[in-house]
Design a protein around this motif. Sequence first.
Motif, short mmCIF file in Angstrom:
data_model
loop_
_atom_site.label_atom_id
_atom_site.label_comp_id
_atom_site.label_asym_id
_atom_site.label_seq_id
_atom_site.Cartn_x
_atom_site.Cartn_y
_atom_site.Cartn_z
N GLY A 97 -10.33 5.21 -8.37
CA GLY A 97 -9.29 4.24 -8.06
C GLY A 97 -8.43 4.69 -6.89
O GLY A 97 -8.08 3.89 -6.01
N ILE A 98 -8.10 5.98 -6.85
CA ILE A 98 -7.28 6.51 -5.75
C ILE A 98 -7.98 6.34 -4.42
O ILE A 98 -7.40 5.84 -3.44
CB ILE A 98 -6.98 8.00 -6.02
CG1 ILE A 98 -5.96 8.13 -7.15
CG2 ILE A 98 -6.47 8.68 -4.75
CD1 ILE A 98 -5.74 9.55 -7.61
N PHE A 99 -9.25 6.75 -4.33
CA PHE A 99 -9.95 6.68 -3.06
C PHE A 99 -10.30 5.24 -2.67
O PHE A 99 -10.40 4.93 -1.48
CB PHE A 99 -11.21 7.55 -3.10
CG PHE A 99 -10.90 9.03 -3.06
CD1 PHE A 99 -10.33 9.60 -1.93
CD2 PHE A 99 -11.15 9.84 -4.15
CE1 PHE A 99 -10.03 10.95 -1.89
CE2 PHE A 99 -10.86 11.20 -4.12
CZ PHE A 99 -10.30 11.75 -2.99
N THR A 100 -10.46 4.37 -3.65
CA THR A 100 -10.67 2.96 -3.33
C THR A 100 -9.41 2.36 -2.73
O THR A 100 -9.47 1.59 -1.76
CB THR A 100 -11.08 2.18 -4.59
OG1 THR A 100 -12.26 2.75 -5.15
CG2 THR A 100 -11.36 0.73 -4.25
N GLN A 101 -8.26 2.72 -3.29
CA GLN A 101 -7.01 2.23 -2.72
C GLN A 101 -6.82 2.77 -1.31
O GLN A 101 -6.35 2.05 -0.41
CB GLN A 101 -5.84 2.65 -3.62
CG GLN A 101 -4.69 1.67 -3.64
CD GLN A 101 -3.73 1.91 -4.79
OE1 GLN A 101 -3.17 3.00 -4.92
NE2 GLN A 101 -3.54 0.90 -5.62
N LEU A 102 -7.19 4.02 -1.08
CA LEU A 102 -7.14 4.58 0.27
C LEU A 102 -8.05 3.81 1.22
O LEU A 102 -7.66 3.46 2.34
CB LEU A 102 -7.54 6.06 0.23
CG LEU A 102 -7.80 6.75 1.58
CD1 LEU A 102 -7.22 8.15 1.58
CD2 LEU A 102 -9.30 6.85 1.87
N ALA A 103 -9.29 3.54 0.78
CA ALA A 103 -10.24 2.82 1.63
C ALA A 103 -9.72 1.42 1.97
O ALA A 103 -9.89 0.95 3.11
CB ALA A 103 -11.60 2.74 0.94
N LYS A 139 -1.16 7.25 -7.10
CA LYS A 139 -0.60 8.60 -7.12
C LYS A 139 0.92 8.57 -7.28
O LYS A 139 1.51 9.56 -7.73
CB LYS A 139 -0.95 9.34 -5.83
CG LYS A 139 -2.38 9.84 -5.76
CD LYS A 139 -2.62 11.04 -6.66
CE LYS A 139 -1.89 12.26 -6.13
NZ LYS A 139 -2.22 13.48 -6.93
N GLY A 140 1.52 7.46 -6.93
CA GLY A 140 2.96 7.32 -7.03
C GLY A 140 3.44 6.28 -6.05
O GLY A 140 2.75 5.99 -5.05
N PRO A 141 4.59 5.65 -6.28
CA PRO A 141 5.10 4.65 -5.35
C PRO A 141 5.23 5.20 -3.94
O PRO A 141 5.85 6.26 -3.73
CB PRO A 141 6.47 4.28 -5.96
CG PRO A 141 6.34 4.62 -7.41
CD PRO A 141 5.46 5.83 -7.46
N ASP A 142 4.60 4.53 -3.00
CA ASP A 142 4.65 4.91 -1.58
C ASP A 142 4.13 6.32 -1.31
O ASP A 142 4.59 7.01 -0.40
CB ASP A 142 6.08 4.78 -1.04
CG ASP A 142 6.61 3.37 -1.14
OD1 ASP A 142 5.82 2.44 -0.89
OD2 ASP A 142 7.79 3.19 -1.48
N LEU A 187 4.02 15.46 4.39
CA LEU A 187 3.70 14.16 3.80
C LEU A 187 3.78 14.15 2.28
O LEU A 187 3.75 13.08 1.68
CB LEU A 187 2.30 13.72 4.25
CG LEU A 187 2.12 13.50 5.76
CD1 LEU A 187 0.68 13.13 6.08
CD2 LEU A 187 3.08 12.43 6.26
N ASN A 188 3.84 15.32 1.66
CA ASN A 188 3.90 15.39 0.21
C ASN A 188 5.34 15.14 -0.27
O ASN A 188 6.29 15.66 0.33
CB ASN A 188 3.43 16.76 -0.27
CG ASN A 188 3.29 16.82 -1.78
OD1 ASN A 188 4.26 17.01 -2.49
ND2 ASN A 188 2.07 16.65 -2.25
N PRO A 189 5.53 14.35 -1.33
CA PRO A 189 6.89 14.07 -1.80
C PRO A 189 7.68 15.31 -2.19
O PRO A 189 8.91 15.32 -2.09
CB PRO A 189 6.65 13.17 -3.03
CG PRO A 189 5.30 12.58 -2.81
CD PRO A 189 4.50 13.61 -2.07
N ASN A 222 3.39 7.61 -13.85
CA ASN A 222 4.43 7.83 -12.83
C ASN A 222 5.64 6.93 -13.09
O ASN A 222 5.61 6.06 -13.95
CB ASN A 222 3.86 7.53 -11.44
CG ASN A 222 2.67 8.41 -11.10
OD1 ASN A 222 2.69 9.61 -11.36
ND2 ASN A 222 1.64 7.81 -10.51
N THR A 223 6.69 7.15 -12.32
CA THR A 223 7.86 6.27 -12.37
C THR A 223 7.63 5.14 -11.38
O THR A 223 7.66 5.34 -10.16
CB THR A 223 9.14 7.03 -12.02
OG1 THR A 223 9.30 8.12 -12.94
CG2 THR A 223 10.35 6.11 -12.10
#
Length: 500
Positions: A86-92, A106-109, A267-269, A445-446
């Motif tokens: 799901g993460i990499f699909t959202q990235l793609a 992974k988290g908002p924004d 770039l990491n929160p 996540n929040t």
Amino acid sequence: MTTREPAPAVEVDDEVPPAAPDESATTAAPDDAAPDDRQATRGARARAVAQVWVLPAGVGLLVAGLFTVYSVAQWQAFVVRSWDLGIFTQLASRYAALEAPIVHIKGPDYHLLGDHFHPLLVLLGPVYAVFPHALTLLVVQNVLFGITAAVVARAAVPLLGRVVGGLVGVACGLSWGLQYAVEAQFHEIAFAVPLLAVALTATLRERWRTAVVAGALLVLVKEDLGLTTAVLGLVLAWRARRPALLWLSAWGVGGFVLATRVVLPALNPDGAWAYGSRLDLAAALADPLALYAPAKGYTLWLLVVVTGAIALRSPFVLVAAPTLGWRFLSAEPGYWEPTWHYSAVLMPIAFVAMLDGIDRARRGRVRWLRRYSRYAPVVGLTASLMLLPQLPLWQLTDPGTHFAAPRAQAARDTLAVIPDGVVVETDVGLMSYLVDRTDVYYLGNTNPVPDYLLIDRQAGGTPQEWGDVLQVAQLLHPGVPFEVVHVQDGYEVARHVGDG
């Protein structure tokens, strides 16, 4: 008085044909040649290239095809290994839209280049734009592994003959590390596997420029691969007797430092390299005996046995050191085992090292090693064959057990309840099946208040003590009204009904 036996000449297997012609070495027609002669030369070159690649291409298609059959079976059975697909699909999807890789799972924004440094994944964008589906990423990975098998077969055939060389390519493509990676679904290292195969086989053929380019691109796949590139540069410089190639090592170290010290923290929160804390070198060196674990030994044993142990004869095995190092020095037991995707990058290293080890043994002065080099491929192939029943692809022999999908209809009915384009908060249960058409957030996540909340109480990972979907909604978004709109076989869906 004993006489010393002179070193015998290189033994040549009668069944091994002479090396296939290198398409790059075909002599070009002179400028003053007749047009017909130039056309004949081009035709001969094309036929030579086609002949050289027919068998490797077949090997690659076989590997990619088998893996895709497995991936489709997984997909249709609603098998979800983790949230990574799901993460990499959202990235793609973000890259396809020419946007920054902001991944809400992974988290908002959350900027995914702050998680791992993998800018080469931008190549997924155009493919996803044409085929906007999570399954597309699985097919891409399978094709990349098929290319790896083809590249290894192309290098093996001149050395071992068509039959054995082709089988070595198949063994690499269907090796345990790649099978476990396919089972774990998509990860960024899919791009590193063929790059390593190209870099190392090019080194075998003394194609230094190709090796350098492929090795340099590894830095853009994942941050730790910068160290792999650094070791590759050392091997290349030694092999080619060209100190100038050490610039590749500098590039690798520089890429690693830039990624872990600058890009990822920026770039990491949390303002840090998220995975740096998992490697505690001081603690490992303080208690060296604690480094040993059966899982580590098993992983190493698998690497040795599938190559007939002759890979240890090659300096190429040094390229595996950074990957094995960060895994075995970590306190995370999941890194030690041969499962998941962590060993995928080791497979081309091991199999090309086997080819190099055989070649070096044949040309060496150790008589027993020269003789063993004849049988090493058979030993490795036999071990690979014996491992197959323990590996994921074997599940295809009994799909009724492994891909029965008793809740498939319930999953489809649940997905049908959720409209396109809405915001969904969910666990991993059906995440990969929603990410193509909705904006998905992970409920761990929040997050902002979603339009729909979906949980899978059987296999989604939501803690059982959280209760049903309305209880989960109140836990995550206190005071926000939701209503239950669907409950079926463990799947529960609630809809936000307003601000109340």
